[in-house]
Design a protein around this motif. Structure first.
Motif, PDB file in Angstrom:
ATOM      1  N   ALA A 231      46.545  37.708  34.845  1.00 13.77           N
ATOM      2  CA  ALA A 231      47.012  37.511  36.081  1.00 13.77           C
ATOM      3  C   ALA A 231      47.663  36.274  36.348  1.00 13.77           C
ATOM      4  O   ALA A 231      48.624  35.923  37.180  1.00 13.77           O
ATOM      5  N   TYR A 232      46.836  35.147  35.928  1.00 13.25           N
ATOM      6  CA  TYR A 232      47.484  33.933  36.294  1.00 13.25           C
ATOM      7  C   TYR A 232      48.674  33.876  35.632  1.00 13.25           C
ATOM      8  O   TYR A 232      49.592  33.164  36.301  1.00 13.25           O
ATOM      9  N   SER A 233      48.909  34.208  34.467  1.00 11.24           N
ATOM     10  CA  SER A 233      50.320  33.927  33.888  1.00 11.24           C
ATOM     11  C   SER A 233      51.538  34.837  34.651  1.00 11.24           C
ATOM     12  O   SER A 233      52.285  34.228  34.704  1.00 11.24           O
ATOM     13  N   ALA A 234      50.893  35.766  35.399  1.00  9.31           N
ATOM     14  CA  ALA A 234      51.944  36.766  36.000  1.00  9.31           C
ATOM     15  C   ALA A 234      52.268  36.052  37.469  1.00  9.31           C
ATOM     16  O   ALA A 234      53.417  36.085  37.822  1.00  9.31           O
ATOM     17  N   PHE A 235      51.252  35.353  38.337  1.00  6.90           N
ATOM     18  CA  PHE A 235      51.370  35.023  39.398  1.00  6.90           C
ATOM     19  C   PHE A 235      51.570  33.565  39.549  1.00  6.90           C
ATOM     20  O   PHE A 235      51.929  33.230  40.686  1.00  6.90           O
ATOM     21  N   CYS A 245      46.112  30.939  43.344  1.00  2.42           N
ATOM     22  CA  CYS A 245      46.277  30.007  42.040  1.00  2.42           C
ATOM     23  C   CYS A 245      46.008  28.634  42.199  1.00  2.42           C
ATOM     24  O   CYS A 245      45.584  28.052  41.227  1.00  2.42           O
ATOM     25  N   THR A 246      45.840  27.944  43.406  1.00  2.00           N
ATOM     26  CA  THR A 246      45.232  27.036  43.545  1.00  2.00           C
ATOM     27  C   THR A 246      43.688  26.586  43.891  1.00  2.00           C
ATOM     28  O   THR A 246      43.439  25.516  43.973  1.00  2.00           O
ATOM     29  N   ARG A 247      42.959  27.640  43.741  1.00  4.15           N
ATOM     30  CA  ARG A 247      41.470  27.531  43.777  1.00  4.15           C
ATOM     31  C   ARG A 247      41.004  26.759  42.656  1.00  4.15           C
ATOM     32  O   ARG A 247      41.634  26.783  41.516  1.00  4.15           O
ATOM     33  N   ARG A 248      39.681  26.172  42.779  1.00  2.78           N
ATOM     34  CA  ARG A 248      39.239  25.400  41.645  1.00  2.78           C
ATOM     35  C   ARG A 248      38.917  26.453  40.230  1.00  2.78           C
ATOM     36  O   ARG A 248      39.336  26.011  39.347  1.00  2.78           O
ATOM     37  N   LEU A 249      38.773  27.728  40.824  1.00  2.00           N
ATOM     38  CA  LEU A 249      38.410  28.535  39.753  1.00  2.00           C
ATOM     39  C   LEU A 249      39.746  29.753  39.941  1.00  2.00           C
ATOM     40  O   LEU A 249      38.997  30.503  40.816  1.00  2.00           O
ATOM     41  N   TYR A 253      40.348  38.098  40.115  1.00  2.00           N
ATOM     42  CA  TYR A 253      39.315  39.251  40.516  1.00  2.00           C
ATOM     43  C   TYR A 253      38.487  38.975  41.805  1.00  2.00           C
ATOM     44  O   TYR A 253      38.520  39.922  42.510  1.00  2.00           O
ATOM     45  N   SER A 254      38.073  37.996  41.846  1.00  2.00           N
ATOM     46  CA  SER A 254      37.249  37.666  43.008  1.00  2.00           C
ATOM     47  C   SER A 254      38.044  37.482  44.456  1.00  2.00           C
ATOM     48  O   SER A 254      37.430  38.087  45.436  1.00  2.00           O
ATOM     49  N   TYR A 255      39.346  37.268  44.054  1.00  2.00           N
ATOM     50  CA  TYR A 255      40.373  36.934  45.077  1.00  2.00           C
ATOM     51  C   TYR A 255      40.725  38.584  45.745  1.00  2.00           C
ATOM     52  O   TYR A 255      40.614  38.695  46.983  1.00  2.00           O
ATOM     53  N   VAL A 256      40.870  39.267  44.904  1.00  2.00           N
ATOM     54  CA  VAL A 256      41.522  40.633  45.255  1.00  2.00           C
ATOM     55  C   VAL A 256      40.170  41.396  45.914  1.00  2.00           C
ATOM     56  O   VAL A 256      40.382  42.297  46.741  1.00  2.00           O
ATOM     57  N   GLN A 257      39.164  41.293  45.156  1.00  2.00           N
ATOM     58  CA  GLN A 257      37.784  42.042  45.682  1.00  2.00           C
ATOM     59  C   GLN A 257      37.277  41.521  47.241  1.00  2.00           C
ATOM     60  O   GLN A 257      37.159  42.141  48.065  1.00  2.00           O
TER      61      GLN A 257
END
Length: 387
Positions: A231-235, A245-249, A253-257
């Motif tokens: 997902a990181y590679s895609a977005f 994308c700019t979060r520390r982690l 998954y946690s974002y969309v949840q």
């Protein structure tokens, strides 16, 4: 005839009741399928699809299988089941038959796992039979859902851990983690067997054991990491970047949840969700009470005859189940326990414990399982929650 509390020591090498279990498994599946078929007589609440097996998350799984991860919210679903669906050219019959086949072996594996930990053929048989009364029979037996695969692979890995075959356990746990995000928690069983248990028994722990533990317990994390990396590679590889994308982690998954399902610590604790907490209460309470009861005694060096449910080897299962219950109660859609409880053997050990030591509570559990199982099948058919 009531079951003797001395049964854990009875006939430890008796022949496994596989014929009986297979017959009961077949009957349970036929009853669920028949009830689902009859429930089609009720009008659909949502006419998004008329296919009886396509409800709720199954629609997402099928779309991912056909088109890949097109929408951001679809990254909440792990690729294990979409991959299986894609292998069968979008036919739902083949994966349903596949899930039916493995669900047969799931019950037999539960018998072997229970026999190992409880030491009683009678109690192992009882626990295995109780798996035929899940709180979400359609998702476990028939629908293209993650439950049958995740449960089967989890049980297999747990059984291999019980037999100290940790490489095989790590492989099964890693496969389970391709179906559900919480699969990486299964690493705890490997850590327990290789490090925690020897430490508690005051055995010498060699560097090779520590290295083996690190490698094998890391394997079930790889599907979660790979899914989020994809997902990181895609977005996040080119502008404009997604907000997460700019979060520390930067885990999608946690974002969309959080964004699409409002999951997070206490975010589900609202007045309108009280009904969901109430329907989730029976498995949450049974599992929690059993685990707390067990953990109060598990440090004792010996367990007297008739106390099979206090066997020290159950401790990692109790800890894992309590962690899962805490996550579901405080940070998730709590009613998911109705589907996820089947993947935790403690669910059925707790039910067996109630039947043997607290018969009224045990009978209440069986009655609830029968009534809710039938009701949830009808709700599934008419496209009503929970599912």
């Amino acid at each position: 005839m009531p079951m003797s509390k001395a049964s854990p020591t009875a006939r430890p090498h008796s022949r496994p009741p596989y014929t009986l279990l297979l017959l009961l498994i077949l009957i349970s599946r036929l009853i669920t399928a028949s009830l689902l078929f009859l429930a089609q007589l009720f009008p659909l609440f949502d006419a998004a699809t008329s296919h009886i097996l396509l409800r709720w998350d199954a629609l997402h799984f099928l779309h991912i299988a056909r088109s890949g991860y097109v929408y951001e919210h679809e990254w909440a679903f792990f690729p294990g089941l979409p991959l299986i669906l894609s292998l069968f050219s979008d036919s739902l019959l083949a994966p349903t038959l596949f899930s039916l086949a493995i669900s047969f072996d799931t019950t037999l594996t539960m018998y072997s796992l229970s026999l190992h930990h409880l030491g009683s053929p009678a109690l192992a048989r009882l626990a295995a039979v109780l798996t035929l009364l899940p709180s979400s029979p359609v998702t476990l037996f028939l629908a293209p859902y993650t439950e049958p695969f995740f449960t089967y692979l989890s049980y297999k890995g747990m059984l291999y851990c019980a037999k100290s075959h940790y490489l095989s356990a790590a492989i099964y746990f890693s496969l389970a983690a391709t179906f559900r995000s919480n699969g990486f928690l299964l690493s705890g069983f490997i850590i327990w067997g290789l490090l925690v248990e020897p430490f508690l028994q005051r055995k010498q722990i060699y560097f090779s054991s520590i290295l083996t533990c690190i490698i094998l317990s890391a394997l079930p994390f790889t599907p979660f990491i790979a899914h989020n990396y994809a997902a990181y590679s895609a977005f996040c590889s080119s502008a404009p970047l997604a907000s997460w994308c700019t979060r520390r982690l930067p885990f999608i998954y946690s974002y969309v949840q959080g964004r699409y399902w409002n999951s997070g610590l206490f975010r589900y604790w609202t007045l309108q969700q009280i009904p969901n907490f109430l329907i989730a209460a029976p498995p949450l309470l049974a599992i929690s009470f059993f685990c707390i009861h067990h953990l109060r005694y598990w440090l004792k060096p010996t367990v007297a005859p008739g106390q099979a449910f206090l066997s020290a080897s159950i401790a990692p299962h109790a800890i894992h189940a309590l962690i899962m219950c805490a996550i579901l109660l405080f940070a998730s859609h709590t009613q998911i326990v109705l589907r996820l409880a089947s993947s935790m053997p403690v669910t059925y050990w707790a039910a067996a414990w109630l039947l043997v030591e607290h018969p009224k509570g045990g009978r209440a559990w069986v009655a609830w399982s029968l009534i809710w199982g039938a009701l949830s099948t009808i709700l599934w058919a008419v496209f009503l929650p929970p599912a």
